[in-house]
Design an enzyme around this catalytic site. Structure first.
Site, short mmCIF file in Angstrom:
data_model
loop_
_atom_site.label_atom_id
_atom_site.label_comp_id
_atom_site.label_asym_id
_atom_site.label_seq_id
_atom_site.Cartn_x
_atom_site.Cartn_y
_atom_site.Cartn_z
N GLY A 101 4.81 1.96 17.62
CA GLY A 101 4.16 1.76 16.32
C GLY A 101 5.02 2.32 15.20
O GLY A 101 4.53 2.80 14.18
N ALA B 141 6.82 1.21 12.88
CA ALA B 141 6.80 0.69 11.50
C ALA B 141 5.42 0.86 10.86
O ALA B 141 5.20 0.40 9.74
CB ALA B 141 7.20 -0.80 11.50
N GLY B 142 4.52 1.55 11.54
CA GLY B 142 3.18 1.76 10.99
C GLY B 142 3.14 2.95 10.05
O GLY B 142 4.16 3.61 9.80
N GLY C 163 3.97 6.24 11.80
CA GLY C 163 5.41 6.19 12.09
C GLY C 163 6.23 6.58 10.87
O GLY C 163 7.19 7.36 10.98
N GLN D 98 2.10 0.23 28.78
CA GLN D 98 3.07 1.28 28.42
C GLN D 98 3.12 2.37 29.50
O GLN D 98 4.19 2.93 29.77
CB GLN D 98 2.76 1.85 27.04
CG GLN D 98 2.98 0.75 25.98
CD GLN D 98 2.87 1.21 24.55
OE1 GLN D 98 2.54 2.36 24.28
NE2 GLN D 98 3.15 0.31 23.63
N GLY E 1 -2.58 7.00 19.50
CA GLY E 1 -3.39 5.79 19.27
C GLY E 1 -4.81 5.97 19.79
O GLY E 1 -5.02 6.49 20.87
N ASP F 171 -7.71 17.68 14.96
CA ASP F 171 -9.03 18.34 14.92
C ASP F 171 -8.84 19.86 14.83
O ASP F 171 -9.55 20.54 14.09
CB ASP F 171 -9.83 18.00 16.18
CG ASP F 171 -9.85 16.51 16.45
OD1 ASP F 171 -10.76 15.83 15.99
OD2 ASP F 171 -8.91 16.01 17.12
N HIS G 280 -11.39 13.48 21.06
CA HIS G 280 -11.04 13.29 19.64
C HIS G 280 -12.03 12.27 19.07
O HIS G 280 -11.74 11.07 18.99
CB HIS G 280 -9.60 12.80 19.51
CG HIS G 280 -9.23 12.43 18.11
ND1 HIS G 280 -9.28 13.32 17.06
CD2 HIS G 280 -8.83 11.25 17.58
CE1 HIS G 280 -8.92 12.71 15.95
NE2 HIS G 280 -8.65 11.45 16.23
N1 LIG Z 1 -5.34 11.00 17.59
C1 LIG Z 1 -5.42 11.18 16.29
O1 LIG Z 1 -5.73 12.30 15.84
C2 LIG Z 1 -5.19 10.06 15.33
C3 LIG Z 1 -4.96 8.79 15.78
N2 LIG Z 1 -4.75 7.75 14.92
C4 LIG Z 1 -4.52 6.42 15.49
O2 LIG Z 1 -3.13 6.13 15.50
C5 LIG Z 1 -2.96 4.72 15.59
C6 LIG Z 1 -1.91 4.24 14.60
O3 LIG Z 1 -2.35 4.45 13.28
P1 LIG Z 1 -1.51 3.93 12.01
O4 LIG Z 1 -0.07 4.26 12.13
O5 LIG Z 1 -2.26 4.39 10.83
O6 LIG Z 1 -1.70 2.36 12.17
P2 LIG Z 1 -0.83 1.18 11.53
O7 LIG Z 1 -1.61 -0.07 11.69
O8 LIG Z 1 -0.31 1.56 10.19
O9 LIG Z 1 0.43 1.13 12.51
C7 LIG Z 1 0.31 0.80 13.85
C8 LIG Z 1 1.61 0.13 14.25
O10 LIG Z 1 1.57 -0.03 15.65
C9 LIG Z 1 2.17 -1.28 15.95
N3 LIG Z 1 1.72 -1.69 17.28
C10 LIG Z 1 0.55 -2.28 17.63
N4 LIG Z 1 0.53 -2.54 18.95
C11 LIG Z 1 1.71 -2.07 19.45
C12 LIG Z 1 2.27 -2.06 20.74
N5 LIG Z 1 1.64 -2.59 21.80
N6 LIG Z 1 3.51 -1.52 20.88
C13 LIG Z 1 4.17 -1.01 19.84
N7 LIG Z 1 3.69 -1.02 18.57
C14 LIG Z 1 2.47 -1.53 18.39
C15 LIG Z 1 1.71 -2.19 14.82
O11 LIG Z 1 2.57 -3.32 14.69
C16 LIG Z 1 1.79 -1.26 13.62
O12 LIG Z 1 3.06 -1.30 12.98
C17 LIG Z 1 -4.34 4.12 15.38
O13 LIG Z 1 -4.91 3.80 16.64
C18 LIG Z 1 -5.10 5.26 14.73
O14 LIG Z 1 -6.50 5.14 14.92
C19 LIG Z 1 -4.73 7.97 13.58
C20 LIG Z 1 -4.93 9.23 13.06
C21 LIG Z 1 -5.19 10.36 13.90
O1 LIG Z 2 -10.46 8.58 12.11
C1 LIG Z 2 -9.62 7.75 12.48
O2 LIG Z 2 -9.85 6.60 12.86
C2 LIG Z 2 -8.19 8.22 12.50
C3 LIG Z 2 -8.22 9.49 13.24
O3 LIG Z 2 -8.28 9.52 14.45
C4 LIG Z 2 -8.46 10.70 12.46
O4 LIG Z 2 -8.18 10.76 11.25
O5 LIG Z 2 -8.92 11.66 13.07
#
Ligand SMILES: NC(=O)C1=CN([C@@H]2O[C@H](COP(=O)(O)OP(=O)(O)OC[C@H]3O[C@@H](n4cnc5c(N)ncnc54)[C@H](O)[C@@H]3O)[C@@H](O)[C@H]2O)C=CC1
Ligand SMILES: O=C([O-])CC(=O)C(=O)O
Length: 328
Positions: free
Chosen positions: A12, A14-15, A18, A115, A133, A162, A190
């Site tokens: 991810g 480019a997200g 990232g 993965q 993710g 958290d 989480h």
């Molecule tokens: N555990 C935690 O505390 C947190 C988890 N997250 C999670 O992190 C994840 C990513 O969030 P963001 O970067 O904001 O999302 P985003 O949508 O900005 O970026 C996600 C990127 O992953 C890419 N992607 C999708 N499927 C893929 C795959 N199979 N292989 C490689 N790349 C892939 C997409 O093309 C996109 O560029 C989300 O699931 C979000 O809910 C977000 C915040 C906190």
């Molecule tokens: O809330 C969401 O979906 C993103 C995340 O995991 C967080 O900010 O804790």
């Protein structure tokens, strides 16, 4: 003599997370200011995503980071994870307003089967995997179960956001500095069921719970604030947490790799039966780390309030696990 570069895979790439993460890894904030890194970046095989990834790599080039020893763009986990020492699995769909993270399992779960299998085949046998993710615990469980030839303890889920959120809330309430708080932890998933626990926390030898001395605040303000913080960020920003999530990922990996000198941090790790959590459940626990290994803090007393909270978050994780039985 300078150190040999290590390989760091980020999915991810480019997200939004990232974009907040890669520059900090390349500058040495994650693995140390003396540790060169090779970034192995994975995005989906889609023209727009790959083009955006190229743009991020151009910017990484433009930083001229002395520790960035190499950088690769990939669209296949089998090449992205080749020989990797660290894997940060970020790539997956984020939730929008009004959704719970568990609802993402249907769209994101399968990513972690593929993965996990790829890590199993091509990664370093010592790879340290962090799943960001969402829903992070259950995705980490899927990846671990899909990689039977790798040690199960190599797979972890991110509870550090958290943990950091809880630290900030406790510091504000107790009127102490974040840096002075020790022995705080977050148990479980989480998700809003997580149990942030400051019963053991201290500041300069004093008990934080005595400084706060307000069980109503704990149950009615603190726990809901930390548990629902992700949703509050989405509501305010229109997008989910990114910089704070990237920061937590850096903290998690840095502490795992470089050690905590006896200090507690929170990691989501596969249970060995600790505190009555069944084996393999990917659960937030207090841990200390040393020499690249984490150890769950043992022997803590669990009172009735805490047991009730732990049971709730465990039940949610077990339900999520049952829902992905077809993927593992
Ligand atoms: N555990 C935690 O505390 C947190 C988890 N997250 C999670 O992190 C994840 C990513 O969030 P963001 O970067 O904001 O999302 P985003 O949508 O900005 O970026 C996600 C990127 O992953 C890419 N992607 C999708 N499927 C893929 C795959 N199979 N292989 C490689 N790349 C892939 C997409 O093309 C996109 O560029 C989300 O699931 C979000 O809910 C977000 C915040 C906190
Ligand atoms: O809330 C969401 O979906 C993103 C995340 O995991 C967080 O900010 O804790």
């Amino acid at each position: 003599m300078s150190k040999k570069p290590v390989r760091v895979a980020v999915t991810g790439a480019a997200g939004q997370i990232g974009y907040a993460l890669l520059f900090r890894i390349a500058s040495g904030e994650m693995l140390g200011k003396d540790q060169p890194v090779i970034l192995q970046l994975l995005e989906i095989p889609d023209e727009k995503a790959q083009k955006a990834l190229k743009g991020v790599m151009m910017e990484l080039d433009d930083c001229a980071f002395p520790l960035l020893a190499g950088m690769e763009a990939h669209s296949d986990p089998m090449t992205a994870f080749k020989d990797t020492d660290y894997a940060l699995l970020v790539g997956s769909r984020p939730r929008g307003p009004g959704m719970e993270r568990a609802e993402l399992l249907a769209v994101n779960g399968a990513i972690f089967t593929a993965q996990g299998k790829a890590l199993d085949k091509v990664a370093s046998r010592n790879v340290k995997v962090l799943v960001v993710g969402n829903p992070a615990n259950t995705n980490a469980y899927i990846a671990m179960k899909s990689a039977p030839s790798l040690p199960r303890e190599n797979f972890t889920a991110m509870l550090r956001l958290d943990h950091n959120r809880a630290l900030s809330q406790v510091a504000a309430k107790a009127k102490v500095a974040v840096a002075d708080i020790e022995k705080l932890t977050v148990w479980g998933n989480h998700s809003p069921t997580m149990y942030a626990d400051y019963r053991f926390a201290t500041v300069g030898g004093k008990a934080v719970k005595d400084l706060i001395n307000d069980q109503a605040w704990n149950a009615d303000v603190f726990l809901p604030t930390v548990g629902k913080r992700g949703a509050a960020i989405i509501e305010a920003r229109g997008l989910s947490s990114a910089a704070s999530a990237a920061n937590a990922a850096i903290d998690h990996m840095r502490d795992w790799a470089l050690g905590t000198n006896g200090k507690w941090v929170t990691m989501g790790v596969p249970s060995n039966g600790d505190y009555g959590i069944p084996k393999d459940v990917m659960f937030g626990f207090p841990v200390t780390t040393a020499n690249g290994k984490y150890e769950i803090v043992k022997g803590l007393e669990i009172d009735a309030f805490s047991q009730d909270r732990i049971n709730k978050t465990l039940k949610e994780l077990q339900d999520e696990q049952a829902g992905v039985a077809h993927l593992v």
